[in-house]
Design a protein around this motif. Structure first.
Motif, mmCIF file in Angstrom:
data_model
loop_
_atom_site.group_PDB
_atom_site.id
_atom_site.type_symbol
_atom_site.label_atom_id
_atom_site.label_comp_id
_atom_site.label_asym_id
_atom_site.label_seq_id
_atom_site.Cartn_x
_atom_site.Cartn_y
_atom_site.Cartn_z
ATOM 1 N N PRO A 15 -1.390 -0.087 8.924
ATOM 2 C CA PRO A 15 -2.082 -1.092 8.116
ATOM 3 C C PRO A 15 -2.472 -0.617 6.715
ATOM 4 O O PRO A 15 -2.589 -1.420 5.808
ATOM 5 C CB PRO A 15 -3.316 -1.439 8.946
ATOM 6 C CG PRO A 15 -3.519 -0.268 9.838
ATOM 7 C CD PRO A 15 -2.155 0.279 10.110
ATOM 8 N N THR A 16 -2.626 0.684 6.523
ATOM 9 C CA THR A 16 -3.024 1.185 5.208
ATOM 10 C C THR A 16 -1.838 1.632 4.365
ATOM 11 O O THR A 16 -2.019 2.191 3.288
ATOM 12 C CB THR A 16 -4.009 2.357 5.354
ATOM 13 O OG1 THR A 16 -3.348 3.412 6.079
ATOM 14 C CG2 THR A 16 -5.272 1.931 6.082
ATOM 15 N N GLY A 17 -0.619 1.390 4.870
ATOM 16 C CA GLY A 17 0.566 1.785 4.128
ATOM 17 C C GLY A 17 1.090 3.155 4.501
ATOM 18 O O GLY A 17 2.033 3.640 3.894
ATOM 19 N N SER B 109 3.477 10.145 3.353
ATOM 20 C CA SER B 109 2.841 9.350 2.303
ATOM 21 C C SER B 109 3.876 8.957 1.259
ATOM 22 O O SER B 109 4.977 9.499 1.218
ATOM 23 C CB SER B 109 1.717 10.147 1.645
ATOM 24 O OG SER B 109 2.274 11.169 0.831
ATOM 25 N N ASN C 114 -2.580 -4.414 13.930
ATOM 26 C CA ASN C 114 -2.551 -3.109 13.263
ATOM 27 C C ASN C 114 -3.568 -2.116 13.813
ATOM 28 O O ASN C 114 -4.020 -1.238 13.100
ATOM 29 C CB ASN C 114 -2.744 -3.259 11.750
ATOM 30 C CG ASN C 114 -1.555 -3.885 11.091
ATOM 31 O OD1 ASN C 114 -0.417 -3.515 11.353
ATOM 32 N ND2 ASN C 114 -1.797 -4.863 10.232
ATOM 33 N N SER C 115 -3.917 -2.254 15.086
ATOM 34 C CA SER C 115 -4.908 -1.339 15.640
ATOM 35 C C SER C 115 -4.297 -0.240 16.515
ATOM 36 O O SER C 115 -4.989 0.726 16.833
ATOM 37 C CB SER C 115 -5.955 -2.117 16.448
ATOM 38 O OG SER C 115 -5.346 -2.729 17.579
ATOM 39 N N THR D 278 3.525 11.514 9.867
ATOM 40 C CA THR D 278 3.168 10.575 8.816
ATOM 41 C C THR D 278 3.786 11.082 7.522
ATOM 42 O O THR D 278 3.898 12.291 7.307
ATOM 43 C CB THR D 278 1.641 10.441 8.640
ATOM 44 O OG1 THR D 278 1.092 11.715 8.307
ATOM 45 C CG2 THR D 278 0.989 9.886 9.892
ATOM 46 N N GLY E 271 0.787 -1.233 0.000
ATOM 47 C CA GLY E 271 0.000 0.000 0.000
ATOM 48 C C GLY E 271 0.812 1.273 0.000
ATOM 49 O O GLY E 271 0.238 2.366 0.026
#
Length: 186
Positions: A134-136, A150, A174-175, A148, A90
Motif C-alpha cells: 500500500p505504501t509503494g 525501493s 492492503n493489510s 523489498t 508511491g
C-alpha cells in the motif's frame, strides 16, 4: 492481475493466451491468442494510465494488448521476464510505469510510451513474482526469500519461507501479503 473493471486477468504459458475472468459471472474468455513471441507467457499486468494489458515472456518480450485483442510489441528486456506489475504513484519516479522482474535478479521500470527502460535494481537474486504494498514498497519473491525493493534500488530481505517463494499477492484492503511456496504446494 485485476483490470479497471475488477475482472481477473491471467495468462497461460503454452499456448500463449491472455484470459479475462468476469468478476460478476465468473465466465472466462480469451482476449488474445498467440500473444508475443517466445514459447511461454509468464506475467500479466493492467496499466490504468493507458487502459492496456501488458504481458511478459520467457524470451524477455513485453507486449501490450487491447481489449479488442490487438497485440503490440513494446520492448525486449533481454532475458526471462518472469513477472510484471503497474507501479503505484508511491513508487518514486517510476509511479504509473510498468515494473518487470527478470529471472537474473534485475528489476526494470518500463515507460511504454517511450518505450524507455530504466534499471531500478540489480542483484536481488532469482525472482519469480512481484507485488506492490500500500505504501509503494515492491515485494519480490524467488528462492526461499521475499525481498523489498525501493524505487531507489535498496534491497532488503523481508521474509525467508524456507522453501520456494514463487507467488505473491496483497489482499484488497492492503493489510496482508500472501506468499505461495511451490516447494510445499502452499
Amino acid at each position: 492481475d485485476i483490470d479497471g473493471n475488477g475482472d481477473l486477468l491471467a495468462v497461460t504459458g503454452t499456448p500463449r493466451n491472455l484470459w479475462k475472468v468476469s468478476r460478476t459471472t465468473g465466465a472466462a474468455t480469451i482476449l488474445a491468442s498467440n500473444v508475443c513471441t517466445g514459447s511461454q507467457l509468464l506475467g500479466v499486468a493492467y496499466l490504468p494510465a493507458d487502459k492496456r494489458i501488458y504481458v511478459s515472456t520467457n524470451t524477455g518480450d513485453i507486449c501490450a494488448v487491447t481489449y479488442q485483442g490487438v497485440v503490440t510489441p513494446v520492448t525486449n528486456v533481454g532475458g526471462v521476464a518472469n513477472a510484471v506489475a503497474a507501479a503505484p504513484a508511491g513508487f518514486g519516479n517510476f509511479g504509473g510505469q510498468l515494473i518487470a522482474v527478470k529471472q537474473d535478479g534485475t528489476v526494470l521500470a518500463i515507460d511504454p510510451q517511450g518505450p524507455t527502460t530504466t534499471t531500478v535494481a540489480t542483484g536481488a537474486g532469482a525472482m519469480s513474482d512481484l507485488a506492490f504494498g500500500p505504501t509503494g514498497i515492491l515485494y519480490v519473491s524467488g528462492g526461499p526469500n521475499v525481498k523489498t525493493i525501493s524505487s531507489t534500488g535498496t534491497i532488503a530481505t523481508f521474509a525467508n519461507v524456507g522453501g520456494a517463494a514463487d507467488g505473491l499477492a496483497v489482499d484488497p484492503d492492503n493489510s496482508r501479503l500472501f506468499i505461495a511456496d511451490s516447494s510445499g504446494d502452499v
